[in-house]
Design a protein around this motif. Structure first.
Motif, PDB file in Angstrom:
ATOM      1  N   VAL A  81       0.833  -1.203   0.000  1.00 39.21           N
ATOM      2  CA  VAL A  81       0.000   0.000   0.000  1.00 39.21           C
ATOM      3  C   VAL A  81       0.868   1.252   0.000  1.00 39.21           C
ATOM      4  O   VAL A  81       1.733   1.416   0.854  1.00 39.21           O
ATOM      5  N   LEU A  82       0.609   2.109  -0.974  1.00 39.76           N
ATOM      6  CA  LEU A  82       1.248   3.424  -1.003  1.00 39.76           C
ATOM      7  C   LEU A  82       0.307   4.383  -0.280  1.00 39.76           C
ATOM      8  O   LEU A  82      -0.791   4.666  -0.761  1.00 39.76           O
ATOM      9  N   ASP A  83       0.706   4.855   0.900  1.00 38.33           N
ATOM     10  CA  ASP A  83      -0.169   5.740   1.659  1.00 38.33           C
ATOM     11  C   ASP A  83       0.491   7.048   2.037  1.00 38.33           C
ATOM     12  O   ASP A  83      -0.042   7.827   2.822  1.00 38.33           O
ATOM     13  N   ASP A  84       1.658   7.316   1.454  1.00 36.10           N
ATOM     14  CA  ASP A  84       2.367   8.561   1.727  1.00 36.10           C
ATOM     15  C   ASP A  84       3.083   8.999   0.452  1.00 36.10           C
ATOM     16  O   ASP A  84       3.494   8.158  -0.345  1.00 36.10           O
ATOM     17  N   ALA A  85       3.241  10.298   0.283  1.00 34.49           N
ATOM     18  CA  ALA A  85       3.877  10.824  -0.936  1.00 34.49           C
ATOM     19  C   ALA A  85       5.327  10.379  -1.072  1.00 34.49           C
ATOM     20  O   ALA A  85       5.874  10.352  -2.179  1.00 34.49           O
ATOM     21  N   ASP A  86       5.970  10.016   0.044  1.00 30.17           N
ATOM     22  CA  ASP A  86       7.366   9.578  -0.004  1.00 30.17           C
ATOM     23  C   ASP A  86       7.511   8.080  -0.263  1.00 30.17           C
ATOM     24  O   ASP A  86       8.623   7.593  -0.461  1.00 30.17           O
ATOM     25  N   ASP A  87       6.421   7.340  -0.239  1.00 30.18           N
ATOM     26  CA  ASP A  87       6.492   5.888  -0.439  1.00 30.18           C
ATOM     27  C   ASP A  87       6.893   5.551  -1.874  1.00 30.18           C
ATOM     28  O   ASP A  87       6.503   6.242  -2.820  1.00 30.18           O
ATOM     29  N   ARG A  88       7.671   4.491  -2.018  1.00 29.23           N
ATOM     30  CA  ARG A  88       8.086   4.001  -3.333  1.00 29.23           C
ATOM     31  C   ARG A  88       7.881   2.489  -3.369  1.00 29.23           C
ATOM     32  O   ARG A  88       8.197   1.781  -2.425  1.00 29.23           O
ATOM     33  N   LEU A  89       7.378   2.027  -4.507  1.00 33.37           N
ATOM     34  CA  LEU A  89       7.117   0.605  -4.692  1.00 33.37           C
ATOM     35  C   LEU A  89       7.710   0.182  -6.024  1.00 33.37           C
ATOM     36  O   LEU A  89       7.589   0.901  -7.023  1.00 33.37           O
ATOM     37  N   ASN A  90       8.358  -0.962  -6.041  1.00 31.15           N
ATOM     38  CA  ASN A  90       8.989  -1.458  -7.257  1.00 31.15           C
ATOM     39  C   ASN A  90       8.152  -2.605  -7.828  1.00 31.15           C
ATOM     40  O   ASN A  90       7.952  -3.621  -7.168  1.00 31.15           O
ATOM     41  N   LEU A  91       7.635  -2.415  -9.042  1.00 25.03           N
ATOM     42  CA  LEU A  91       6.894  -3.478  -9.734  1.00 25.03           C
ATOM     43  C   LEU A  91       7.873  -4.247 -10.603  1.00 25.03           C
ATOM     44  O   LEU A  91       8.626  -3.644 -11.374  1.00 25.03           O
ATOM     45  N   VAL A  92       7.863  -5.565 -10.469  1.00 27.21           N
ATOM     46  CA  VAL A  92       8.837  -6.402 -11.174  1.00 27.21           C
ATOM     47  C   VAL A  92       8.113  -7.298 -12.178  1.00 27.21           C
ATOM     48  O   VAL A  92       7.228  -8.075 -11.813  1.00 27.21           O
ATOM     49  N   PHE A  93       8.513  -7.167 -13.442  1.00 21.89           N
ATOM     50  CA  PHE A  93       7.909  -7.956 -14.522  1.00 21.89           C
ATOM     51  C   PHE A  93       8.976  -8.862 -15.129  1.00 21.89           C
ATOM     52  O   PHE A  93       9.970  -8.384 -15.666  1.00 21.89           O
ATOM     53  N   ASP A  94       8.758 -10.170 -15.028  1.00 24.22           N
ATOM     54  CA  ASP A  94       9.643 -11.157 -15.647  1.00 24.22           C
ATOM     55  C   ASP A  94       9.074 -11.427 -17.035  1.00 24.22           C
ATOM     56  O   ASP A  94       8.044 -12.079 -17.184  1.00 24.22           O
ATOM     57  N   THR A  95       9.719 -10.904 -18.065  1.00 23.78           N
ATOM     58  CA  THR A  95       9.173 -10.987 -19.424  1.00 23.78           C
ATOM     59  C   THR A  95       9.006 -12.432 -19.902  1.00 23.78           C
ATOM     60  O   THR A  95       8.151 -12.714 -20.739  1.00 23.78           O
ATOM     61  N   ALA A  96       9.790 -13.344 -19.339  1.00 20.04           N
ATOM     62  CA  ALA A  96       9.664 -14.753 -19.722  1.00 20.04           C
ATOM     63  C   ALA A  96       8.308 -15.315 -19.302  1.00 20.04           C
ATOM     64  O   ALA A  96       7.802 -16.259 -19.909  1.00 20.04           O
ATOM     65  N   GLN A  97       7.697 -14.728 -18.262  1.00 24.26           N
ATOM     66  CA  GLN A  97       6.397 -15.181 -17.777  1.00 24.26           C
ATOM     67  C   GLN A  97       5.245 -14.380 -18.374  1.00 24.26           C
ATOM     68  O   GLN A  97       4.089 -14.577 -18.011  1.00 24.26           O
ATOM     69  N   ILE A  98       5.581 -13.466 -19.281  1.00 21.15           N
ATOM     70  CA  ILE A  98       4.524 -12.649 -19.900  1.00 21.15           C
ATOM     71  C   ILE A  98       4.411 -13.045 -21.366  1.00 21.15           C
ATOM     72  O   ILE A  98       3.627 -13.903 -21.733  1.00 21.15           O
ATOM     73  N   ASN A  99       5.237 -12.440 -22.213  1.00 25.13           N
ATOM     74  CA  ASN A  99       5.179 -12.807 -23.636  1.00 25.13           C
ATOM     75  C   ASN A  99       6.570 -13.068 -24.207  1.00 25.13           C
ATOM     76  O   ASN A  99       6.768 -13.013 -25.412  1.00 25.13           O
ATOM     77  N   GLY A 100       7.534 -13.307 -23.353  1.00 26.24           N
ATOM     78  CA  GLY A 100       8.897 -13.543 -23.812  1.00 26.24           C
ATOM     79  C   GLY A 100       9.765 -12.301 -23.671  1.00 26.24           C
ATOM     80  O   GLY A 100       9.265 -11.181 -23.544  1.00 26.24           O
ATOM     81  N   ALA A 101      11.064 -12.524 -23.669  1.00 21.99           N
ATOM     82  CA  ALA A 101      12.020 -11.425 -23.486  1.00 21.99           C
ATOM     83  C   ALA A 101      11.851 -10.362 -24.573  1.00 21.99           C
ATOM     84  O   ALA A 101      11.405 -10.649 -25.687  1.00 21.99           O
ATOM     85  N   LEU A 102      12.195  -9.137 -24.222  1.00 23.10           N
ATOM     86  CA  LEU A 102      12.036  -8.007 -25.144  1.00 23.10           C
ATOM     87  C   LEU A 102      13.303  -7.810 -25.956  1.00 23.10           C
ATOM     88  O   LEU A 102      14.405  -7.710 -25.398  1.00 23.10           O
ATOM     89  N   ASN A 103      13.131  -7.738 -27.253  1.00 19.53           N
ATOM     90  CA  ASN A 103      14.269  -7.503 -28.137  1.00 19.53           C
ATOM     91  C   ASN A 103      14.544  -6.007 -28.278  1.00 19.53           C
ATOM     92  O   ASN A 103      13.754  -5.164 -27.849  1.00 19.53           O
ATOM     93  N   GLU A 104      15.651  -5.701 -28.912  1.00 17.46           N
ATOM     94  CA  GLU A 104      16.022  -4.300 -29.147  1.00 17.46           C
ATOM     95  C   GLU A 104      14.933  -3.607 -29.970  1.00 17.46           C
ATOM     96  O   GLU A 104      14.437  -4.154 -30.952  1.00 17.46           O
ATOM     97  N   GLY A 105      14.548  -2.404 -29.540  1.00 14.27           N
ATOM     98  CA  GLY A 105      13.535  -1.621 -30.242  1.00 14.27           C
ATOM     99  C   GLY A 105      12.090  -1.981 -29.912  1.00 14.27           C
ATOM    100  O   GLY A 105      11.164  -1.373 -30.448  1.00 14.27           O
ATOM    101  N   SER A 106      11.880  -2.953 -29.025  1.00 14.29           N
ATOM    102  CA  SER A 106      10.517  -3.345 -28.663  1.00 14.29           C
ATOM    103  C   SER A 106       9.817  -2.220 -27.894  1.00 14.29           C
ATOM    104  O   SER A 106      10.431  -1.540 -27.062  1.00 14.29           O
ATOM    105  N   GLU A 107       8.529  -2.048 -28.165  1.00 15.10           N
ATOM    106  CA  GLU A 107       7.732  -1.041 -27.475  1.00 15.10           C
ATOM    107  C   GLU A 107       6.701  -1.721 -26.587  1.00 15.10           C
ATOM    108  O   GLU A 107       6.053  -2.673 -27.007  1.00 15.10           O
ATOM    109  N   VAL A 108       6.559  -1.224 -25.354  1.00 15.26           N
ATOM    110  CA  VAL A 108       5.649  -1.821 -24.375  1.00 15.26           C
ATOM    111  C   VAL A 108       4.858  -0.721 -23.683  1.00 15.26           C
ATOM    112  O   VAL A 108       5.384   0.357 -23.405  1.00 15.26           O
ATOM    113  N   THR A 109       3.594  -1.011 -23.412  1.00 23.60           N
ATOM    114  CA  THR A 109       2.761  -0.137 -22.589  1.00 23.60           C
ATOM    115  C   THR A 109       2.224  -0.964 -21.424  1.00 23.60           C
ATOM    116  O   THR A 109       1.693  -2.055 -21.619  1.00 23.60           O
TER     117      THR A 109
END
Length: 198
Positions: free
Chosen positions: A141-169
């Motif tokens: 839970v982010l409940d303060d303006a100073d809080d920081r949270l790191n979201l970690v995405f393992d591309t192998a578990q999504i759609n595969g590793a990202l190559n050079e020039g790949s665009e992601v949203t």
């Protein structure tokens, strides 16, 4: 044989009729006023509720601080997105947020795990998060303006590793309905690098 009605009796009958009509009009006006007051109260409460929900949809967003990719070979295999509250946002529970990954190989809805990435084993369609800074000690839970949270995405578990020039949203939709879009492009050259800013 004939009864004569005097002027006084006629006036009395007219007066009683007028009084009955007047009382009926007052009753109708009172009922109408009651309905209008109830309707106005209902509309006011609904408008306040709608206004609060609209405000939350606008303000309870995440703000991207930094996005970094871990490079293995000539591909990005891990994406770390550090986020904080947007200005004016309330508490944001990242565990209950809806995350959509839109990459070069398609779109995938992701669910969060309850463990930090360092100790988690991610399955297909999962992402992890870990607290970087949290004054209240909450991991998700982010409940303060100073809080920081790191979201970690393992591309192998999504759609595969990202190559050079790949665009992601990455679209993150919080419980209040506010949506944050994080867009990045993998650099055209990843040679001799261990990490890149995305």
């Amino acid at each position: 044989m004939f009864e004569f009605i005097t002027d006084e009796e006629e006036r009395g009958q007219v007066g009683i009729g007028t009084l009955i009509v007047f009382i009926a009009m007052v009753l109708v006006a009172a009922i109408a006023a009651g309905v209008l007051i109830n309707t106005a109260g209902f509309l006011q409460s609904k408008s306040q509720e709608t206004g609060q929900q609209s405000s939350k949809q606008v303000s309870n967003r995440l703000q991207e601080v930094a996005t970094v990719g871990n490079v293995t070979g000539n591909q990005v295999d891990i994406v770390n997105v550090t986020v904080t509250q947007a200005p004016g946002a309330g508490e944001i529970d990242i565990h209950n947020a809806t995350v959509t990954w839109i990459g070069p190989d398609g779109t995938m809805q992701l669910v969060s795990t309850t463990s930090n990435y360092s100790t988690a084993t991610l399955s297909s369609g999962e992402y992890s998060y870990e607290s970087v800074k949290n004054a209240a000690g909450s991991e998700n839970v982010l409940d303060d303006a100073d809080d920081r949270l790191n979201l970690v995405f393992d591309t192998a578990q999504i759609n595969g590793a990202l190559n050079e020039g790949s665009e992601v949203t990455i679209k993150i939709n919080t419980m209040s309905g506010a949506t944050t879009s994080i867009r990045f492009t993998v650099p055209e050259s990843l040679g001799q690098k261990e990490a890149v800013e995305l």
